[in-house]
Motif scaffolding. Structure first.
Motif, PDB file in Angstrom:
ATOM      1  N   SER A  30       0.839  -1.199   0.000  1.00 20.90           N
ATOM      2  CA  SER A  30       0.000   0.000   0.000  1.00 20.90           C
ATOM      3  C   SER A  30       0.871   1.246   0.000  1.00 20.90           C
ATOM      4  O   SER A  30       1.905   1.287   0.677  1.00 20.90           O
ATOM      5  CB  SER A  30      -0.909   0.022   1.240  1.00 20.90           C
ATOM      6  N   ASP A  31       0.421   2.254  -0.743  1.00 16.92           N
ATOM      7  CA  ASP A  31       1.123   3.537  -0.814  1.00 16.92           C
ATOM      8  C   ASP A  31       0.435   4.568   0.064  1.00 16.92           C
ATOM      9  O   ASP A  31      -0.797   4.578   0.179  1.00 16.92           O
ATOM     10  CB  ASP A  31       1.145   4.063  -2.256  1.00 16.92           C
ATOM     11  N   PHE A  32       1.247   5.448   0.659  1.00 21.10           N
ATOM     12  CA  PHE A  32       0.772   6.503   1.541  1.00 21.10           C
ATOM     13  C   PHE A  32       1.478   7.799   1.208  1.00 21.10           C
ATOM     14  O   PHE A  32       2.690   7.800   0.958  1.00 21.10           O
ATOM     15  CB  PHE A  32       1.093   6.177   3.008  1.00 21.10           C
ATOM     16  N   VAL A  33       0.740   8.904   1.220  1.00 24.14           N
ATOM     17  CA  VAL A  33       1.363  10.217   1.251  1.00 24.14           C
ATOM     18  C   VAL A  33       1.722  10.459   2.715  1.00 24.14           C
ATOM     19  O   VAL A  33       0.873  10.299   3.599  1.00 24.14           O
ATOM     20  CB  VAL A  33       0.412  11.324   0.741  1.00 24.14           C
ATOM     21  N   VAL A  34       2.971  10.794   2.966  1.00 21.58           N
ATOM     22  CA  VAL A  34       3.441  11.032   4.335  1.00 21.58           C
ATOM     23  C   VAL A  34       3.996  12.444   4.404  1.00 21.58           C
ATOM     24  O   VAL A  34       4.838  12.839   3.592  1.00 21.58           O
ATOM     25  CB  VAL A  34       4.518  10.003   4.752  1.00 21.58           C
ATOM     26  N   VAL A  35       3.481  13.215   5.355  1.00 16.73           N
ATOM     27  CA  VAL A  35       3.949  14.574   5.591  1.00 16.73           C
ATOM     28  C   VAL A  35       4.660  14.570   6.933  1.00 16.73           C
ATOM     29  O   VAL A  35       4.055  14.253   7.958  1.00 16.73           O
ATOM     30  CB  VAL A  35       2.787  15.595   5.589  1.00 16.73           C
ATOM     31  N   ASP A  36       5.960  14.879   6.902  1.00 10.28           N
ATOM     32  CA  ASP A  36       6.708  14.945   8.150  1.00 10.28           C
ATOM     33  C   ASP A  36       7.753  16.045   8.060  1.00 10.28           C
ATOM     34  O   ASP A  36       7.686  16.900   7.179  1.00 10.28           O
ATOM     35  CB  ASP A  36       7.280  13.589   8.558  1.00 10.28           C
ATOM     36  N   ARG A  37       8.733  16.025   8.943  1.00 11.83           N
ATOM     37  CA  ARG A  37       9.677  17.115   9.097  1.00 11.83           C
ATOM     38  C   ARG A  37      11.009  16.794   8.441  1.00 11.83           C
ATOM     39  O   ARG A  37      11.563  15.712   8.608  1.00 11.83           O
ATOM     40  CB  ARG A  37       9.912  17.377  10.587  1.00 11.83           C
ATOM     41  N   GLY A  38      11.519  17.774   7.716  1.00 11.07           N
ATOM     42  CA  GLY A  38      12.885  17.725   7.215  1.00 11.07           C
ATOM     43  C   GLY A  38      13.675  18.860   7.835  1.00 11.07           C
ATOM     44  O   GLY A  38      13.112  19.766   8.441  1.00 11.07           O
ATOM     45  N   GLY A  39      14.982  18.818   7.693  1.00 10.63           N
ATOM     46  CA  GLY A  39      15.834  19.867   8.236  1.00 10.63           C
ATOM     47  C   GLY A  39      16.856  19.308   9.208  1.00 10.63           C
ATOM     48  O   GLY A  39      16.948  18.105   9.434  1.00 10.63           O
ATOM     49  N   ALA A  40      17.622  20.211   9.800  1.00 16.07           N
ATOM     50  CA  ALA A  40      18.699  19.830  10.710  1.00 16.07           C
ATOM     51  C   ALA A  40      18.150  19.199  11.977  1.00 16.07           C
ATOM     52  O   ALA A  40      17.023  19.484  12.395  1.00 16.07           O
ATOM     53  CB  ALA A  40      19.544  21.058  11.060  1.00 16.07           C
ATOM     54  N   GLY A  41      18.943  18.338  12.598  1.00 18.08           N
ATOM     55  CA  GLY A  41      18.582  17.737  13.881  1.00 18.08           C
ATOM     56  C   GLY A  41      18.145  16.300  13.739  1.00 18.08           C
ATOM     57  O   GLY A  41      17.702  15.868  12.676  1.00 18.08           O
ATOM     58  N   ASN A  42      18.266  15.540  14.820  1.00 19.81           N
ATOM     59  CA  ASN A  42      17.852  14.141  14.846  1.00 19.81           C
ATOM     60  C   ASN A  42      16.376  14.062  15.218  1.00 19.81           C
ATOM     61  O   ASN A  42      16.004  14.378  16.342  1.00 19.81           O
ATOM     62  CB  ASN A  42      18.699  13.353  15.849  1.00 19.81           C
ATOM     63  N   ASN A  43      15.563  13.625  14.284  1.00 15.10           N
ATOM     64  CA  ASN A  43      14.117  13.565  14.496  1.00 15.10           C
ATOM     65  C   ASN A  43      13.626  12.121  14.622  1.00 15.10           C
ATOM     66  O   ASN A  43      12.502  11.819  14.255  1.00 15.10           O
ATOM     67  CB  ASN A  43      13.381  14.283  13.364  1.00 15.10           C
ATOM     68  N   LEU A  44      14.473  11.220  15.120  1.00 16.80           N
ATOM     69  CA  LEU A  44      14.057   9.825  15.279  1.00 16.80           C
ATOM     70  C   LEU A  44      14.652   9.249  16.554  1.00 16.80           C
ATOM     71  O   LEU A  44      15.860   9.311  16.767  1.00 16.80           O
ATOM     72  CB  LEU A  44      14.515   8.977  14.089  1.00 16.80           C
ATOM     73  N   GLU A  45      13.782   8.699  17.400  1.00 17.28           N
ATOM     74  CA  GLU A  45      14.186   7.903  18.557  1.00 17.28           C
ATOM     75  C   GLU A  45      13.471   6.569  18.455  1.00 17.28           C
ATOM     76  O   GLU A  45      12.286   6.518  18.128  1.00 17.28           O
ATOM     77  CB  GLU A  45      13.772   8.577  19.871  1.00 17.28           C
ATOM     78  N   GLU A  46      14.176   5.483  18.739  1.00 17.05           N
ATOM     79  CA  GLU A  46      13.588   4.150  18.736  1.00 17.05           C
ATOM     80  C   GLU A  46      13.684   3.550  20.136  1.00 17.05           C
ATOM     81  O   GLU A  46      14.643   3.806  20.868  1.00 17.05           O
ATOM     82  CB  GLU A  46      14.318   3.234  17.757  1.00 17.05           C
ATOM     83  N   TYR A  47      12.675   2.742  20.473  1.00 16.46           N
ATOM     84  CA  TYR A  47      12.677   2.033  21.744  1.00 16.46           C
ATOM     85  C   TYR A  47      12.320   0.572  21.473  1.00 16.46           C
ATOM     86  O   TYR A  47      11.326   0.288  20.807  1.00 16.46           O
ATOM     87  CB  TYR A  47      11.653   2.637  22.721  1.00 16.46           C
ATOM     88  N   PHE A  48      13.150  -0.337  21.995  1.00 17.65           N
ATOM     89  CA  PHE A  48      12.929  -1.767  21.822  1.00 17.65           C
ATOM     90  C   PHE A  48      12.440  -2.353  23.143  1.00 17.65           C
ATOM     91  O   PHE A  48      13.121  -2.236  24.165  1.00 17.65           O
ATOM     92  CB  PHE A  48      14.210  -2.459  21.356  1.00 17.65           C
ATOM     93  N   PHE A  49      11.259  -2.984  23.118  1.00 21.16           N
ATOM     94  CA  PHE A  49      10.704  -3.630  24.300  1.00 21.16           C
ATOM     95  C   PHE A  49      11.503  -4.889  24.620  1.00 21.16           C
ATOM     96  O   PHE A  49      11.989  -5.567  23.713  1.00 21.16           O
ATOM     97  CB  PHE A  49       9.230  -4.004  24.074  1.00 21.16           C
ATOM     98  N   ASP A  50      11.606  -5.217  25.905  1.00 21.69           N
ATOM     99  CA  ASP A  50      12.337  -6.421  26.306  1.00 21.69           C
ATOM    100  C   ASP A  50      11.748  -7.666  25.657  1.00 21.69           C
ATOM    101  O   ASP A  50      12.471  -8.468  25.082  1.00 21.69           O
ATOM    102  CB  ASP A  50      12.332  -6.579  27.827  1.00 21.69           C
TER     103      ASP A  50
END
Length: 169
Positions: free
Chosen positions: A140-160
């Motif tokens: 499936s295809d999606f139009v995704v609107v999010d943020r570009g530019g300087a800085g780290n805009n991603l954090e991930e968390y892994f459950f035990d």
């Protein structure tokens, strides 16, 4: 631990009220709309609040092509975007799965899972923990609107151990 022993998260229907702590539901049925281009086009207006923080921030308009997941889903990871919101607008009428989690002291808590109605989209609020794009049934295809530019805009968390996400019995 065996996968059958994991905590189970039932998939709920997506409603604006249930999803409000995590962002906005994008649904043309509830949208302000009016005619433009001499009545040849309907404009569905102001569907989502785009949130952008940080230096040189700018909105990005993307197309994501998601491969389908099988249910039950073993949810092992969630992510969040501390500098901006992220809207997912399906380009087909196929429903998709939305997983979100409240935050407590910077860590995701027990997730919630929603199934969109055909054609519904979502705008995940800035800094909200969520699962990855989870399509069902077909690519499936999606139009995704999010943020570009300087800085780290991603954090991930892994459950035990993770969670099992599926429809209630």
């Amino acid at each position: 631990m065996d996968i059958q022993d994991l905590d189970r998260i039932d998939i709920l229907p997506l409603t604006a009220e249930a999803f409000e702590p995590f962002g906005e539901v994008i649904d043309l049925a509830d949208a302000e709309n009016f005619q433009i281009n001499n009545g040849m086009c309907t404009r569905f207006n102001d569907l989502a609040t785009v949130e952008l923080d940080g230096e040189e921030a700018r909105p990005l308009v993307n197309i994501f092509r998601g491969k389908p997941y099988d249910l039950p889903l073993h949810l092992k990871m969630v992510e969040r975007h501390p500098l901006g919101s992220q809207a997912f607008i399906p380009m087909s009428k196929r429903p998709f799965l939305v997983v979100v989690a409240p935050d407590k002291d910077g860590l995701p808590q027990r997730p919630k899972a929603f199934l969109t109605k055909p054609g519904q989209g979502i705008n995940i609020g800035q800094n909200i923990w969520h699962g990855v794009l989870t399509t069902l049934g077909e690519v499936s295809d999606f139009v995704v609107v999010d943020r570009g530019g300087a800085g780290n805009n991603l954090e991930e968390y892994f459950f035990d151990e993770g969670y099992i996400v599926d429809f209630g019995k």
